[in-house]
Design a protein around this motif. Sequence first.
Motif, PDB file in Angstrom:
ATOM      1  N   UNK A  76       0.824  -1.209   0.000  1.00 32.87           N
ATOM      2  CA  UNK A  76       0.000   0.000   0.000  1.00 32.87           C
ATOM      3  C   UNK A  76       0.858   1.259   0.000  1.00 32.87           C
ATOM      4  N   UNK A  77       1.929   1.262   0.798  1.00 36.83           N
ATOM      5  CA  UNK A  77       2.818   2.427   0.852  1.00 36.83           C
ATOM      6  C   UNK A  77       3.507   2.663  -0.492  1.00 36.83           C
ATOM      7  N   UNK A  78       4.018   1.595  -1.069  1.00 33.35           N
ATOM      8  CA  UNK A  78       4.732   1.718  -2.340  1.00 33.35           C
ATOM      9  C   UNK A  78       3.768   2.140  -3.447  1.00 33.35           C
ATOM     10  N   UNK A  79       2.550   1.626  -3.411  1.00 40.17           N
ATOM     11  CA  UNK A  79       1.563   2.023  -4.410  1.00 40.17           C
ATOM     12  C   UNK A  79       1.292   3.525  -4.310  1.00 40.17           C
ATOM     13  N   UNK A  80       1.172   4.026  -3.096  1.00 43.09           N
ATOM     14  CA  UNK A  80       0.959   5.470  -2.913  1.00 43.09           C
ATOM     15  C   UNK A  80       2.155   6.268  -3.436  1.00 43.09           C
ATOM     16  N   UNK A  81       3.365   5.780  -3.152  1.00 42.36           N
ATOM     17  CA  UNK A  81       4.571   6.453  -3.662  1.00 42.36           C
ATOM     18  C   UNK A  81       4.567   6.466  -5.190  1.00 42.36           C
ATOM     19  N   UNK A  82       4.187   5.344  -5.774  1.00 42.88           N
ATOM     20  CA  UNK A  82       4.158   5.242  -7.239  1.00 42.88           C
ATOM     21  C   UNK A  82       3.120   6.193  -7.832  1.00 42.88           C
ATOM     22  N   UNK A  83       1.988   6.346  -7.155  1.00 40.37           N
ATOM     23  CA  UNK A  83       0.965   7.281  -7.626  1.00 40.37           C
ATOM     24  C   UNK A  83       1.478   8.717  -7.611  1.00 40.37           C
ATOM     25  N   UNK A  84       2.255   9.061  -6.594  1.00 36.09           N
ATOM     26  CA  UNK A  84       2.842  10.409  -6.529  1.00 36.09           C
ATOM     27  C   UNK A  84       3.798  10.618  -7.702  1.00 36.09           C
ATOM     28  N   UNK A  85       4.634   9.612  -7.975  1.00 38.38           N
ATOM     29  CA  UNK A  85       5.569   9.705  -9.106  1.00 38.38           C
ATOM     30  C   UNK A  85       4.785   9.848 -10.409  1.00 38.38           C
ATOM     31  N   UNK A  86       3.751   9.028 -10.578  1.00 45.72           N
ATOM     32  CA  UNK A  86       2.933   9.096 -11.786  1.00 45.72           C
ATOM     33  C   UNK A  86       2.307  10.480 -11.933  1.00 45.72           C
ATOM     34  N   UNK A  87       1.750  10.998 -10.854  1.00 47.60           N
ATOM     35  CA  UNK A  87       1.133  12.327 -10.880  1.00 47.60           C
ATOM     36  C   UNK A  87       2.143  13.381 -11.348  1.00 47.60           C
ATOM     37  N   UNK A  88       3.352  13.337 -10.791  1.00 47.19           N
ATOM     38  CA  UNK A  88       4.386  14.303 -11.174  1.00 47.19           C
ATOM     39  C   UNK A  88       4.768  14.144 -12.648  1.00 47.19           C
ATOM     40  N   UNK A  89       4.869  12.901 -13.100  1.00 46.53           N
ATOM     41  CA  UNK A  89       5.229  12.661 -14.499  1.00 46.53           C
ATOM     42  C   UNK A  89       4.133  13.183 -15.431  1.00 46.53           C
ATOM     43  N   UNK A  90       2.886  12.929 -15.086  1.00 40.22           N
ATOM     44  CA  UNK A  90       1.760  13.373 -15.918  1.00 40.22           C
ATOM     45  C   UNK A  90       1.732  14.895 -16.018  1.00 40.22           C
ATOM     46  N   UNK A  91       2.096  15.574 -14.940  1.00 38.10           N
ATOM     47  CA  UNK A  91       2.069  17.031 -14.936  1.00 38.10           C
ATOM     48  C   UNK A  91       3.353  17.659 -15.482  1.00 38.10           C
ATOM     49  N   UNK A  92       4.324  16.842 -15.889  1.00 42.82           N
ATOM     50  CA  UNK A  92       5.513  17.402 -16.536  1.00 42.82           C
ATOM     51  C   UNK A  92       5.141  17.746 -17.979  1.00 42.82           C
ATOM     52  N   UNK A  93       5.830  18.682 -18.553  1.00 41.57           N
ATOM     53  CA  UNK A  93       5.485  19.170 -19.896  1.00 41.57           C
ATOM     54  C   UNK A  93       5.661  18.132 -20.992  1.00 41.57           C
ATOM     55  N   UNK A  94       6.573  17.213 -20.806  1.00 42.92           N
ATOM     56  CA  UNK A  94       6.884  16.292 -21.905  1.00 42.92           C
ATOM     57  C   UNK A  94       6.394  14.868 -21.664  1.00 42.92           C
ATOM     58  N   UNK A  95       5.404  14.666 -20.810  1.00 43.73           N
ATOM     59  CA  UNK A  95       4.907  13.314 -20.540  1.00 43.73           C
ATOM     60  C   UNK A  95       4.202  12.745 -21.763  1.00 43.73           C
TER      61      UNK A  95
END
Length: 179
Positions: A44-63
């Motif tokens: 559960x913790x790692x999944x939450x961490x991965x979601x944060x990474x995904x969120x940041x990647x999606x909001x980067x300009x070149x995703x």
Amino acid sequence: MTDTQIIEHLKHNKYSLALIGLYEIMPGVKKYILANSGTMDDAQDIFQDALVVLYKKVHSNNFQLTAPLKNYLLAIVKNCWLHELRQRSKIPPGESSGEFAMLEIDDEPGFHLATSAFNLLGEKCKELLIRFYFKKQSFKEIAVSLSFSDEKTAKNQKYRCIQKAKENYLILSNNGTHG
């Protein structure tokens, strides 16, 4: 819900809608973490961490999503979990991690697809390929370190691993979302 819909929900800060689709991936995350020295809490913790990474990647300009979202998120999970294991000292620094800085290199179009294909390999295959290509070990060294009967077996296994990686790449490229 499609990968594109989930990404659009994330881009427009509609988290509850995005999470509905993302939590469909959770069983695969639990299976991976439990099979690799983890607990349900770790999953559960790692999944939450991965979601944060995904969120940041999606909001980067070149995703740009170049693989199925499930595979992409599972690759992030694996990287996060390997990082956690290293911090817990269960994987010595410099040993195989299966990480190829996937989260840092975005300028190569097929890189994420290739990384996802690599991450779908078994741990022994990943270790063998890392030892051969990156650590420049001989087949004799690889045979000893990975408990193969001899150099020829290690060489044959390397061939099988490369073939499996190519097969994974083709499957992902044929089924993936490209944009």
